[in-house]
Design a protein around this motif. Structure first.
Motif, PDB file in Angstrom:
ATOM      1  N   VAL A  93      39.694  34.823  40.196  1.00  0.00           N
ATOM      2  CA  VAL A  93      38.582  33.949  40.565  1.00  0.00           C
ATOM      3  C   VAL A  93      38.323  32.863  39.524  1.00  0.00           C
ATOM      4  O   VAL A  93      38.592  33.045  38.340  1.00  0.00           O
ATOM      5  N   ILE A  94      37.805  31.762  40.005  1.00  0.00           N
ATOM      6  CA  ILE A  94      37.364  30.647  39.165  1.00  0.00           C
ATOM      7  C   ILE A  94      36.062  30.131  39.769  1.00  0.00           C
ATOM      8  O   ILE A  94      35.978  29.915  40.979  1.00  0.00           O
ATOM      9  N   TRP A  95      35.063  29.950  38.939  1.00  0.00           N
ATOM     10  CA  TRP A  95      33.788  29.385  39.384  1.00  0.00           C
ATOM     11  C   TRP A  95      33.645  27.980  38.834  1.00  0.00           C
ATOM     12  O   TRP A  95      33.852  27.753  37.645  1.00  0.00           O
ATOM     13  N   PHE A  96      33.282  27.071  39.698  1.00  0.00           N
ATOM     14  CA  PHE A  96      32.889  25.724  39.298  1.00  0.00           C
ATOM     15  C   PHE A  96      31.386  25.677  39.502  1.00  0.00           C
ATOM     16  O   PHE A  96      30.916  25.666  40.638  1.00  0.00           O
ATOM     17  N   GLY A  97      30.637  25.712  38.425  1.00  0.00           N
ATOM     18  CA  GLY A  97      29.191  25.847  38.506  1.00  0.00           C
ATOM     19  C   GLY A  97      28.822  27.294  38.255  1.00  0.00           C
ATOM     20  O   GLY A  97      29.671  28.127  37.916  1.00  0.00           O
ATOM     21  N   PRO A  98      27.550  27.631  38.432  1.00  0.00           N
ATOM     22  CA  PRO A  98      27.094  28.997  38.161  1.00  0.00           C
ATOM     23  C   PRO A  98      27.744  30.010  39.100  1.00  0.00           C
ATOM     24  O   PRO A  98      27.883  29.757  40.293  1.00  0.00           O
ATOM     25  N   SER A  99      28.138  31.151  38.543  1.00  0.00           N
ATOM     26  CA  SER A  99      28.686  32.201  39.395  1.00  0.00           C
ATOM     27  C   SER A  99      27.554  32.869  40.175  1.00  0.00           C
ATOM     28  O   SER A  99      26.398  32.840  39.758  1.00  0.00           O
ATOM     29  N   GLU A 100      27.916  33.432  41.322  1.00  0.00           N
ATOM     30  CA  GLU A 100      26.955  34.093  42.190  1.00  0.00           C
ATOM     31  C   GLU A 100      27.502  35.463  42.560  1.00  0.00           C
ATOM     32  O   GLU A 100      28.712  35.683  42.532  1.00  0.00           O
ATOM     33  N   GLU A 101      26.622  36.373  42.922  1.00  0.00           N
ATOM     34  CA  GLU A 101      27.049  37.723  43.259  1.00  0.00           C
ATOM     35  C   GLU A 101      27.595  37.768  44.681  1.00  0.00           C
ATOM     36  O   GLU A 101      26.923  37.375  45.639  1.00  0.00           O
ATOM     37  N   LEU A 102      28.823  38.243  44.809  1.00  0.00           N
ATOM     38  CA  LEU A 102      29.463  38.394  46.112  1.00  0.00           C
ATOM     39  C   LEU A 102      29.129  39.764  46.691  1.00  0.00           C
ATOM     40  O   LEU A 102      28.867  40.721  45.952  1.00  0.00           O
ATOM     41  N   ASP A 103      29.199  39.888  48.010  1.00  0.00           N
ATOM     42  CA  ASP A 103      29.066  41.171  48.675  1.00  0.00           C
ATOM     43  C   ASP A 103      30.467  41.757  48.828  1.00  0.00           C
ATOM     44  O   ASP A 103      31.172  41.471  49.799  1.00  0.00           O
ATOM     45  N   LEU A 104      30.868  42.550  47.859  1.00  0.00           N
ATOM     46  CA  LEU A 104      32.224  43.096  47.845  1.00  0.00           C
ATOM     47  C   LEU A 104      32.375  44.361  48.692  1.00  0.00           C
ATOM     48  O   LEU A 104      33.466  44.910  48.782  1.00  0.00           O
ATOM     49  N   SER A 105      31.295  44.788  49.328  1.00  0.00           N
ATOM     50  CA  SER A 105      31.335  46.020  50.118  1.00  0.00           C
ATOM     51  C   SER A 105      32.270  45.917  51.322  1.00  0.00           C
ATOM     52  O   SER A 105      32.676  46.934  51.876  1.00  0.00           O
ATOM     53  N   ILE A 106      32.633  44.695  51.710  1.00  0.00           N
ATOM     54  CA  ILE A 106      33.512  44.536  52.866  1.00  0.00           C
ATOM     55  C   ILE A 106      34.979  44.772  52.516  1.00  0.00           C
ATOM     56  O   ILE A 106      35.819  44.871  53.401  1.00  0.00           O
ATOM     57  N   PHE A 107      35.295  44.855  51.216  1.00  0.00           N
ATOM     58  CA  PHE A 107      36.679  45.046  50.771  1.00  0.00           C
ATOM     59  C   PHE A 107      36.915  46.481  50.340  1.00  0.00           C
ATOM     60  O   PHE A 107      36.036  47.113  49.753  1.00  0.00           O
ATOM     61  N   ARG A 108      38.102  46.960  50.578  1.00  0.00           N
ATOM     62  CA  ARG A 108      38.471  48.299  50.116  1.00  0.00           C
ATOM     63  C   ARG A 108      38.861  48.212  48.642  1.00  0.00           C
ATOM     64  O   ARG A 108      39.735  47.437  48.264  1.00  0.00           O
ATOM     65  N   GLN A 109      38.208  49.016  47.842  1.00  0.00           N
ATOM     66  CA  GLN A 109      38.510  49.042  46.410  1.00  0.00           C
ATOM     67  C   GLN A 109      39.792  49.824  46.164  1.00  0.00           C
ATOM     68  O   GLN A 109      40.101  50.749  46.925  1.00  0.00           O
ATOM     69  N   PRO A 110      40.507  49.450  45.114  1.00  0.00           N
ATOM     70  CA  PRO A 110      41.754  50.188  44.804  1.00  0.00           C
ATOM     71  C   PRO A 110      41.469  51.619  44.383  1.00  0.00           C
ATOM     72  O   PRO A 110      40.428  51.966  43.952  1.00  0.00           O
TER      73      PRO A 110
END
Length: 110
Positions: A93-110
């Motif tokens: 990931v790369i943020w241009f500007g302030p980072s924000e919290e994503l909703d990662l619950s939709i992805f399967r974690q390793p």
């Protein structure tokens, strides 16, 4: 693992849609890549309105410095496309500007 490309998501609030559309139009004219739908509400892992730009690896190398300078007050979340959605949204990931919290619950974690 080689990245096959990048997505750059323009983040905006409802009163910034015109700014986001202008930025996307300038980027498309400059770099000739696909511009997705302008979502007003959060969708997927994205915390607010967003629009996806789809870029090749070479395009992203040219887009990144341009976006850093031309984004104004818009936040842009960019991530690589490795085929692993979790890693793409947490490690590549790369943020241009302030980072924000994503909703990662939709992805399967390793």
């Amino acid at each position: 693992m080689a990245l096959k490309g990048f997505h750059a998501h323009i983040y905006y609030d409802a009163d910034e849609v015109d700014l986001a559309r202008d930025f996307a139009a300038q980027a498309k004219a400059q770099f000739k890549f696909a511009v997705g739908h302008f979502h007003i509400d959060p969708i997927g892992p994205h915390p607010r309105g967003s629009c996806q730009l789809s870029l090749g690896v070479e395009e992203f190398g040219r887009f990144a410095p341009w976006a850093a300078q031309e984004r104004g007050d818009l936040t842009i979340f960019a991530h690589g496309l490795s085929g692993d959605d979790w890693a793409d949204h947490t490690q590549h990931v790369i943020w241009f500007g302030p980072s924000e919290e994503l909703d990662l619950s939709i992805f399967r974690q390793p």
